[in-house]
Write a protein that holds these residues in place. Structure first.
Motif, short mmCIF file in Angstrom:
data_model
loop_
_atom_site.label_atom_id
_atom_site.label_comp_id
_atom_site.label_asym_id
_atom_site.label_seq_id
_atom_site.Cartn_x
_atom_site.Cartn_y
_atom_site.Cartn_z
N ASP A 91 -28.27 -35.69 23.01
CA ASP A 91 -27.57 -35.49 21.74
C ASP A 91 -28.01 -34.20 21.06
N GLU A 92 -29.33 -33.95 21.04
CA GLU A 92 -29.84 -32.73 20.42
C GLU A 92 -29.35 -31.49 21.14
N LEU A 93 -29.37 -31.53 22.45
CA LEU A 93 -28.96 -30.36 23.22
C LEU A 93 -27.47 -30.10 23.10
N SER A 94 -26.68 -31.15 23.08
CA SER A 94 -25.24 -30.93 22.95
C SER A 94 -24.89 -30.44 21.55
N ALA A 95 -25.63 -30.87 20.53
CA ALA A 95 -25.39 -30.40 19.17
C ALA A 95 -25.82 -28.95 19.01
N ALA A 96 -26.88 -28.55 19.71
CA ALA A 96 -27.43 -27.19 19.58
C ALA A 96 -26.79 -26.21 20.55
N ARG A 97 -25.97 -26.70 21.46
CA ARG A 97 -25.37 -25.83 22.48
C ARG A 97 -24.43 -24.83 21.81
N PRO A 98 -24.67 -23.55 22.06
CA PRO A 98 -23.81 -22.55 21.43
C PRO A 98 -22.41 -22.62 22.03
N SER A 99 -21.43 -22.43 21.19
CA SER A 99 -20.07 -22.44 21.70
C SER A 99 -19.77 -21.07 22.30
N ARG A 100 -18.98 -21.07 23.35
CA ARG A 100 -18.62 -19.85 24.05
C ARG A 100 -17.53 -19.12 23.25
N PRO A 101 -17.71 -17.82 23.00
CA PRO A 101 -16.65 -17.10 22.30
C PRO A 101 -15.35 -17.15 23.09
N ASP A 102 -14.25 -17.11 22.37
CA ASP A 102 -12.94 -17.16 23.03
C ASP A 102 -12.81 -16.05 24.07
N GLY A 103 -12.17 -16.38 25.16
CA GLY A 103 -11.90 -15.40 26.19
C GLY A 103 -13.01 -15.23 27.21
N LEU A 104 -14.11 -15.96 27.11
CA LEU A 104 -15.20 -15.79 28.07
C LEU A 104 -15.34 -16.97 29.02
N ASP A 105 -14.40 -17.88 29.01
CA ASP A 105 -14.45 -19.02 29.93
C ASP A 105 -14.47 -18.56 31.38
N HIS A 106 -13.77 -17.47 31.67
CA HIS A 106 -13.72 -16.97 33.04
C HIS A 106 -15.10 -16.51 33.53
N VAL A 107 -15.95 -16.05 32.61
CA VAL A 107 -17.29 -15.63 32.99
C VAL A 107 -18.11 -16.85 33.43
N GLY A 108 -18.01 -17.92 32.67
CA GLY A 108 -18.71 -19.15 33.03
C GLY A 108 -18.23 -19.71 34.35
N GLU A 109 -16.92 -19.64 34.56
CA GLU A 109 -16.36 -20.12 35.83
C GLU A 109 -16.81 -19.27 37.00
N ALA A 110 -16.83 -17.94 36.80
CA ALA A 110 -17.30 -17.04 37.87
C ALA A 110 -18.77 -17.30 38.17
N PHE A 111 -19.56 -17.48 37.13
CA PHE A 111 -20.99 -17.75 37.31
C PHE A 111 -21.18 -19.07 38.06
N ALA A 112 -20.44 -20.10 37.66
CA ALA A 112 -20.56 -21.41 38.30
C ALA A 112 -20.13 -21.37 39.76
N GLY A 113 -19.26 -20.44 40.11
CA GLY A 113 -18.79 -20.32 41.48
C GLY A 113 -19.74 -19.59 42.41
N LEU A 114 -20.78 -18.99 41.85
CA LEU A 114 -21.77 -18.27 42.67
C LEU A 114 -22.69 -19.25 43.38
N PRO A 115 -23.30 -18.83 44.48
CA PRO A 115 -24.31 -19.69 45.13
C PRO A 115 -25.50 -19.93 44.17
N ALA A 116 -26.16 -21.04 44.33
CA ALA A 116 -27.28 -21.41 43.45
C ALA A 116 -28.34 -20.31 43.41
N ARG A 117 -28.59 -19.68 44.53
CA ARG A 117 -29.60 -18.63 44.61
C ARG A 117 -29.25 -17.46 43.67
N ASP A 118 -27.96 -17.09 43.64
CA ASP A 118 -27.53 -16.01 42.75
C ASP A 118 -27.60 -16.45 41.29
#
Length: 178
Positions: A91-118
């Protein structure tokens, strides 16, 4: 802790005589083999530590059941505490999680698509602000190897984002880090 003479032989006799009963007692009251093993080991560890308190004969089995019962209660309390703590932390972490600025969802998706090592090396550099030598220490490799891994991971992230080498070079010149 010193035990009286013959304590080891007495413990071994108690263990041999009552292990099957304690095992069954614990197995019927736990959901997982690991929990059963924990109850058995804690019960017999207590018996060893308190060998002078273990009654003689058949009464030893009842004493061991009492110990196992308390071990089970401690397991349940610990599990409940951990679950409560995990829920509060979530609960604390979800409340404190910063919201992603508009238009940057693709960066998170690209990052998530990388191998764990990267993802690991990029996160150490960007999120934790570590240098090449510091990343090397964390990853257990040389500073040079860490810098090479970081360079390659940045390149893969740039390609995942559709950036050209020119875009990437321009970003690096401006001091922007991928």
């Amino acid at each position: 802790m010193t035990h009286p003479p013959g304590a080891r032989d007495r413990f071994e006799a108690i263990y041999d005589a009552h292990y099957p009963a304690v095992h069954q007692y614990a197995a019927r009251r736990t959901d997982a083999p690991d929990d059963t093993a924990d109850v058995i080991s804690e019960t017999f560890l207590t018996a060893w530590r308190r060998i002078a308190d273990v009654p003689e004969g058949a009464a030893a089995r009842l004493w061991l059941y009492g110990v196992a019962r308390r071990v089970l209660a401690n397991q349940r309390r610990g599990r409940a505490r951990r679950a409560g703590l995990a829920e509060r932390l979530k609960d604390e972490l979800s409340a404190a999680r910063p919201s992603r600025p508009d238009g940057l969802d693709h960066v998170g998706e690209a990052f998530a698509g990388l191998p764990a090592r990267d993802r690991e090396v990029l996160a150490l550099a960007c999120w934790e602000g570590l240098t090449g030598p510091e990343i090397g220490k964390v990853l257990g490799c040389t500073a040079t190897a860490a810098r090479i891994r970081l360079h390659r991971a940045r390149g893969r992230l740039a390609r995942a984002l559709g950036m050209t080498e020119e875009d990437r070079a321009t970003a690096e010149l401006r001091g922007e880090s991928l």
